[in-house]
Design a protein around this motif. Structure first.
Motif, PDB file in Angstrom:
ATOM      1  N   GLU A   3       0.827  -1.214   0.000  1.00 12.81           N
ATOM      2  CA  GLU A   3       0.000   0.000   0.000  1.00 12.81           C
ATOM      3  C   GLU A   3       0.859   1.261   0.000  1.00 12.81           C
ATOM      4  O   GLU A   3       0.474   2.275  -0.572  1.00 12.81           O
ATOM      5  N   ASP A   4       2.042   1.211   0.638  1.00  8.53           N
ATOM      6  CA  ASP A   4       2.932   2.371   0.609  1.00  8.53           C
ATOM      7  C   ASP A   4       3.344   2.686  -0.822  1.00  8.53           C
ATOM      8  O   ASP A   4       3.357   3.843  -1.234  1.00  8.53           O
ATOM      9  N   ASP A   5       3.685   1.641  -1.600  1.00 12.49           N
ATOM     10  CA  ASP A   5       4.066   1.845  -2.994  1.00 12.49           C
ATOM     11  C   ASP A   5       2.930   2.506  -3.766  1.00 12.49           C
ATOM     12  O   ASP A   5       3.141   3.442  -4.530  1.00 12.49           O
ATOM     13  N   PHE A   6       1.711   2.012  -3.549  1.00 11.98           N
ATOM     14  CA  PHE A   6       0.557   2.568  -4.250  1.00 11.98           C
ATOM     15  C   PHE A   6       0.357   4.037  -3.875  1.00 11.98           C
ATOM     16  O   PHE A   6       0.092   4.870  -4.737  1.00 11.98           O
ATOM     17  N   ARG A   7       0.506   4.359  -2.598  1.00 12.63           N
ATOM     18  CA  ARG A   7       0.361   5.757  -2.164  1.00 12.63           C
ATOM     19  C   ARG A   7       1.410   6.650  -2.821  1.00 12.63           C
ATOM     20  O   ARG A   7       1.112   7.774  -3.226  1.00 12.63           O
ATOM     21  N   HIS A   8       2.627   6.153  -2.947  1.00 11.84           N
ATOM     22  CA  HIS A   8       3.676   6.934  -3.613  1.00 11.84           C
ATOM     23  C   HIS A   8       3.316   7.181  -5.085  1.00 11.84           C
ATOM     24  O   HIS A   8       3.510   8.281  -5.596  1.00 11.84           O
ATOM     25  N   GLU A  10       0.263   7.241  -6.339  1.00 13.09           N
ATOM     26  CA  GLU A  10      -0.874   8.167  -6.360  1.00 13.09           C
ATOM     27  C   GLU A  10      -0.419   9.615  -6.128  1.00 13.09           C
ATOM     28  O   GLU A  10      -0.955  10.535  -6.741  1.00 13.09           O
ATOM     29  N   ARG A  11       0.541   9.804  -5.251  1.00 17.65           N
ATOM     30  CA  ARG A  11       1.073  11.154  -5.005  1.00 17.65           C
ATOM     31  C   ARG A  11       1.736  11.695  -6.272  1.00 17.65           C
ATOM     32  O   ARG A  11       1.589  12.879  -6.607  1.00 17.65           O
ATOM     33  N   SER A  14      -0.936  12.827  -8.760  1.00 17.73           N
ATOM     34  CA  SER A  14      -1.469  14.139  -8.394  1.00 17.73           C
ATOM     35  C   SER A  14      -0.548  15.265  -8.870  1.00 17.73           C
ATOM     36  O   SER A  14      -1.003  16.268  -9.434  1.00 17.73           O
ATOM     37  N   CYS A  51       7.758   2.446  -8.929  1.00 17.18           N
ATOM     38  CA  CYS A  51       8.208   2.811  -7.584  1.00 17.18           C
ATOM     39  C   CYS A  51       8.740   1.544  -6.933  1.00 17.18           C
ATOM     40  O   CYS A  51       8.039   0.531  -6.882  1.00 17.18           O
ATOM     41  N   GLU A  76      10.044  10.658  -1.539  1.00 17.79           N
ATOM     42  CA  GLU A  76       9.754  11.699  -0.552  1.00 17.79           C
ATOM     43  C   GLU A  76       9.515  13.062  -1.212  1.00 17.79           C
ATOM     44  O   GLU A  76       9.065  13.996  -0.551  1.00 17.79           O
TER      45      GLU A  76
END
Length: 94
Positions: A3-8, A10-11, A14, A51, A76
């Motif tokens: 899920e961290d990879d997916f959030r990165h 998605e960021r 954006s 990622c 980051e």
């Protein structure tokens, strides 16, 4: 993919969207998820960004990677990564 990879990813989407590029996370049935980025002003200009971690003896940091396997930018700073992608995908005169 975690899920961290997916959030990165998605960021990054954006940030790319805010620069006028079309971007979305693609989750293939097998293999690593990636961001598909297209310049809407020149649709032949496109890139896939992944990622993943860069494992070193002392640390395991996460990075965005170009489709050709070159490390691009730390997760980051998705704005910095988006700036690099936008530069690469810029059409003449943009």
């Amino acid at each position: 993919m975690g899920e961290d990879d997916f959030r990165h990813l998605e960021r990054l989407v954006s940030e790319l969207d805010s620069r006028g590029l079309h971007a979305r996370v693609v989750r293939p049935q097998s293999g690593r998820a990636f961001v598909r980025v297209i310049n809407p002003n020149a649709t032949s200009l496109a890139e896939n960004v992944t990622c993943r971690a860069q494992a070193t003896p002392s640390q395991r940091d996460m990075y965005y990677w170009w489709s050709w396997g070159e490390r691009m930018h730390t997760v980051e700073d998705p704005a910095g990564a988006a700036t690099k992608v936008a530069r690469v995908l810029a059409a003449v005169g943009e």
